[in-house]
Design a protein around this motif. Sequence first.
Motif, PDB file in Angstrom:
ATOM      1  N   TYR A 187       0.850  -1.181   0.000  1.00  0.00           N
ATOM      2  CA  TYR A 187       0.000   0.000   0.000  1.00  0.00           C
ATOM      3  C   TYR A 187       0.892   1.240   0.000  1.00  0.00           C
ATOM      4  N   ASP A 194      -2.575   0.603  -5.185  1.00  0.00           N
ATOM      5  CA  ASP A 194      -2.828  -0.203  -3.995  1.00  0.00           C
ATOM      6  C   ASP A 194      -3.623  -1.458  -4.373  1.00  0.00           C
ATOM      7  N   GLU A 401      -0.200  -5.629   5.978  1.00  0.00           N
ATOM      8  CA  GLU A 401      -0.857  -5.321   4.705  1.00  0.00           C
ATOM      9  C   GLU A 401      -1.702  -6.488   4.203  1.00  0.00           C
TER      10      GLU A 401
END
Length: 452
Positions: A187, A194, A401
Amino acid sequence: MLTLTSLGGAGTVTGSKHLLTNGDNRILIDCGLFQGLKNLRELNWEPLPVAPSSIAAVVLTHAHLDHSGYLPKLVRDGFKGRIYATAATRDVAELILKDSGFLNEKDAEYANRKGFSRHKPALPLYGVRDAERAMEFFSTVPFDTAVQLPAGATLTFRHAGHILGAASAAIEWSGRRVAFSGDLGRYGDPLLPDPVSVPRADAIIVESTYGNRLHEAVDTTEALAAVVERTVRRGGTVVIPAFAVGRAQSLLYHLWKLKTAGRLANIPIYLDSPMAIDATDLLHAHSDDHRLTHDQCAEICKIATYTRDVEGSKAITASAWPKVVISASGMATGGRVLHHLKTFASDPRHTILFSGYQAAGTRGRAMVQGAREIKIHGQWVPVRAEVDDLSMLSAHADADELMRWLSGFQHAPSRVFIVHGEDEAAEALRVRIDRELGWNATVSRQQQEFEL
C-alpha cells in the motif's frame, strides 16, 4: 462439487499452481516454476498430477516466473485451453517466458560445454520456441469486468499492485465465489496502485510470503543512498540482483529521485538485463496500470545505461570505476548477475545489495544469511563483499498489509486457505486471521484436496 487442490505454491513460495475442479472440468490458477531448493526444482521435471489436456483454462494472476514459468511446458505437454490474463500481464509474460526459455537453453549449453552437469547431455526444461507457442494461447481480460470462462465459470480481475498488470482473481462457479489474492503488493507504493479489496467470497486463497514479518518503516530512497554512498567512498561497485520486472523499475525510480536531488551525480548506473530493459519500456505501453506520468517514465528510463549485448555486460564487469549495476535474477538463481557476482563478491570494497524476498535454497538467501562462499557454474566463489538486504523494497505486502486486504471483505468467508509462504510465515498468518478476524483458516499442503 467444487474442490481446490494446490499443485504448487503450498508450503513454499514458488511453483504456484492452484486447481479448481468441478466434476470433470478443471481450471488452473497460476502455473509457476519451482525455484530454490533442489528438491523443489526437480519437481519441474515431474509430470503434473493431472493431464494438461484435462485443464479447460488457466487464470494467470501475474507474470513472475514462479506464477507463469511452467506455462510453456504445460502447453507442450498437451494443454489446449486458453490462458486468461490482464493485457500488461500478457506482455510481461511474453518477456519472462521467452527469457526463461533462452536461459534454459543457454544453461544447458553451458553445462554441456563445461561438463559440470550430472546429466549427459544436459537438456533444457523448455526452450524459446516452447515459450513462443505458449503465447498463442493467451486471452486478455480487463480489470473490474466479469468475463466468461469455460464450463460456466466467471472471472473478475482486480488490481493487486506487486508488479505491472498483477491482479487478484475472483472466480464464480457453481454458485460459489472463490477469491485468489495472487501476490499482493504494498500500500502506498510510489509506482503501482494499492491492492483493491474484494467485496465478497465464500473461500479465499491468500499468499503469505511475509505472513510473519513487517517491512521496516524507513525512507527507502535514503536507505538505498546510504548503501551506494558508503560503497563508492571505498571505491567499490554496488551489484543489485533484481527481478527484471517490478524490482528493477522500482530501483530506477529511487535512483532517479537521488539523481534529481543532486546526489550520486558522477556514479554510473547500469541496467544489465535485456528483459528488465524491455519491461521498463512497458511502463509507457501500460500507463493506466501505474502511478507515473509520461514525463516521469521518460526521466526514470534515462538515468541508466542499458546493456543488451554480452560484450557490454563484460565491459561493466571489467570496469574498475565505482558504479551501480542492476542485473537479473533477483535471487541470484541465474542470468547475467551470476557473472557479476563471480567478479565482485570476493572483494570487500564492493557491495551485493538484495532488494526483496529470497527463497530458501537460493544463492540470495544463502548470502543474506551470511554464507562465506557460493557456488556458481560449478565453482565456489568466496563472499568477502558487504552484503545488504533492503527488504522494504520488496513488492510483497507484509503481514499487516495482508491483514488489511483480508479486512476488506464485507462478509466472513467459509474458509481461508493460506498458500505461497514458508511454514513459519504461513502459520503466523493463520494465527492472526483466527485471532483478529475469527475466520476458519487452513495452511494448504501440496496436493491436499478441499471441498469448497
